[in-house]
Design a protein around this motif. Structure first.
Motif, PDB file in Angstrom:
ATOM      1  N   UNK A 107      -6.367  23.311  34.153  1.00  0.00           N
ATOM      2  CA  UNK A 107      -4.936  23.445  33.864  1.00  0.00           C
ATOM      3  C   UNK A 107      -4.578  22.713  32.581  1.00  0.00           C
ATOM      4  N   UNK A 108      -3.795  23.364  31.738  1.00  0.00           N
ATOM      5  CA  UNK A 108      -3.353  22.775  30.473  1.00  0.00           C
ATOM      6  C   UNK A 108      -1.840  22.582  30.442  1.00  0.00           C
ATOM      7  N   UNK A 109      -1.107  23.589  30.906  1.00  0.00           N
ATOM      8  CA  UNK A 109       0.353  23.585  30.756  1.00  0.00           C
ATOM      9  C   UNK A 109       1.090  23.635  32.079  1.00  0.00           C
ATOM     10  N   UNK A 110       0.404  23.395  33.182  1.00  0.00           N
ATOM     11  CA  UNK A 110       1.036  23.510  34.497  1.00  0.00           C
ATOM     12  C   UNK A 110       0.519  22.415  35.406  1.00  0.00           C
ATOM     13  N   UNK A 111       1.082  22.377  36.607  1.00  0.00           N
ATOM     14  CA  UNK A 111       0.757  21.326  37.560  1.00  0.00           C
ATOM     15  C   UNK A 111       0.303  21.965  38.867  1.00  0.00           C
ATOM     16  N   UNK A 140      -0.525  34.135  38.478  1.00  0.00           N
ATOM     17  CA  UNK A 140       0.288  32.943  38.200  1.00  0.00           C
ATOM     18  C   UNK A 140      -0.276  32.184  37.008  1.00  0.00           C
ATOM     19  N   UNK A 141      -1.595  32.002  36.967  1.00  0.00           N
ATOM     20  CA  UNK A 141      -2.221  31.289  35.860  1.00  0.00           C
ATOM     21  C   UNK A 141      -2.056  32.050  34.555  1.00  0.00           C
ATOM     22  N   UNK A 147      -3.871  29.242  28.949  1.00  0.00           N
ATOM     23  CA  UNK A 147      -4.962  28.516  28.301  1.00  0.00           C
ATOM     24  C   UNK A 147      -5.905  27.869  29.304  1.00  0.00           C
ATOM     25  N   UNK A 148      -5.595  27.959  30.581  1.00  0.00           N
ATOM     26  CA  UNK A 148      -6.459  27.339  31.584  1.00  0.00           C
ATOM     27  C   UNK A 148      -7.850  27.964  31.521  1.00  0.00           C
ATOM     28  N   UNK A 149      -8.862  27.146  31.684  1.00  0.00           N
ATOM     29  CA  UNK A 149     -10.242  27.625  31.523  1.00  0.00           C
ATOM     30  C   UNK A 149     -11.153  26.976  32.549  1.00  0.00           C
TER      31      UNK A 149
END
Length: 380
Positions: A107-111, A140-141, A147-149
């Motif tokens: 996760x980069x921009x979320x919680x 959702x991602x 950007x989640x990887x």
């Protein structure tokens, strides 16, 4: 501070895990605590091994009316508990796995909390399949955190391995490994926002649950079981000092149990649980304690045999006079099976009549008939 020996630790814990007087399935499950049930039959075997009244029909009925609930709680691993305890397990899971989710999903921009809430909303109206939950998570991602990887192999299991979902088989019996469906727990069991608002209170409730069902417990035992950091558990134990009594264990750790614990527990495990019991894989006598402290129930060299390093599976324990001295298995397919109990070298060989008496609990637990009950020595 008084000291306590390994046999005394075992005897006191066994008295909690094998209570003599309980009120039905709900009372028994509440007394012994959550059962680790990623192998679905484990709840049936664990409850029947600890009572004379539990059977396949009564346990199935308890699942169907939500007296018992199953979900990926405690370390994100499937457990069965009474419904009143499930919110505590839910919050313990949230406390323990948030950082892991962030890393595993990249996760980069979320919680993670926002993702859990989205999954809960999606599964509130009906039972969802694993594929439906995976698709929802992926969408959702893509929308919230493109950007989640994260690790796709691990990530595909995460949508249904957080505490706020419960599961049921969409086909087949509760004792089988049939296709599961998932539903938001609060939709069926009631609101739990009050628990989410005070995570520290939920951790304290988890500590009290562990010592009530499995104590005497060390901070390390509780932290391992809950999947929560040692410092978090140690703080909760300190805050509960007025409700707990402590002793120094043979490993130098402090062990606590409820202040109102009875003193009449025997010092000998064989007196606490005499004879033979056939326990399920991942039974609490192994999985409710930090691994190095399981020697209260099993010799370290035998503990290594119980668990497979290749696939993480656990052999079903053979409990003899309050100590794990081997394992057992069902052979064959269909409704008619053969049961063999294996004893480790150097342990008491239980008479076959004792094993056969213990095997009647297996036939109460599962829809099987036994074509025979045999004894053997474990061979490397």
């Amino acid at each position: 501070m008084e000291s306590i020996t390994w046999p005394e630790l075992a005897a006191r814990a066994l008295r909690r895990q094998f209570p003599s007087e309980v009120d039905g399935i709900a009372g028994l499950a509440d007394r012994i605590g959550p059962l680790q049930t990623q192998t679905a039959r484990a709840a049936f075997l664990g409850l029947t091994a600890r009572s004379t009244f539990a059977d396949h029909a009564s346990i199935t009925a308890a699942y169907e009316d939500l007296t018992l609930v199953r979900g990926s709680s405690i370390r994100g691993t499937v457990h069965t508990s009474v419904r009143a305890v499930h919110p505590i397990l839910d919050v313990l899971t949230r406390v323990g796995i948030g950082t892991r989710w962030r890393s595993q999903l990249g996760l980069r921009d979320s919680d993670p909390v926002a993702l859990w809430e989205s999954l809960d909303t999606f599964a509130a109206e009906g039972w969802r399949t694993p594929d439906e939950l995976r698709a929802h998570q992926a969408a959702w991602l893509a929308a919230r955190d493109p950007a989640s990887d994260g690790d796709e192999r691990i990530g595909r299991y995460l949508p249904f391995s957080h505490g706020s979902l419960i599961r049921r088989p969409l086909k087949g019996g509760w004792e089988g490994q049939g296709a599961p469906g998932y539903r938001t727990a609060s939709a069926l069991l009631g609101d739990r926002s009050e628990w989410y608002a005070d995570l520290a209170a939920a951790v304290r409730a988890g500590v009290l649950l562990h010592v009530r069902c499995h104590g005497p417990s060390s901070v390390e035992d509780i932290a391992w079981w809950a999947g929560v950091g040692r410092k978090v558990i140690a703080r909760a134990v300190d805050e509960l000092a007025d409700a707990l009594v402590g002793r120094v264990g043979p490993d130098g750790r402090g062990y606590v149990e409820p202040l109102d614990s009875p003193d009449q527990a025997p010092a000998d495990p064989a007196e606490a649980v005499p004879g033979v019991r056939l326990l399920p894989e991942f039974d609490a006598l192994l999985c409710a304690y930090e691994p190095s402290a399981r020697m209260r129930f099993v010799d370290p060299e035998h503990h290594r045999i119980m668990f497979s390093s290749a696939n993480g599976l656990c052999r079903p324990p053979l409990l003899v006079d309050g100590r794990i001295t081997g394992y057992w298995r069902l052979d064959g397919s269909g409704r008619t099976r053969a049961l063999t109990a294996y004893s480790f070298a150097g342990t008491r060989r239980p008479p076959i009549a004792e094993v056969r008496r213990a095997a009647t609990a297996v036939t109460r637990a599962l829809p099987v008939r036994l074509s025979g009950v045999e004894w053997a020595r474990h061979r490397d």
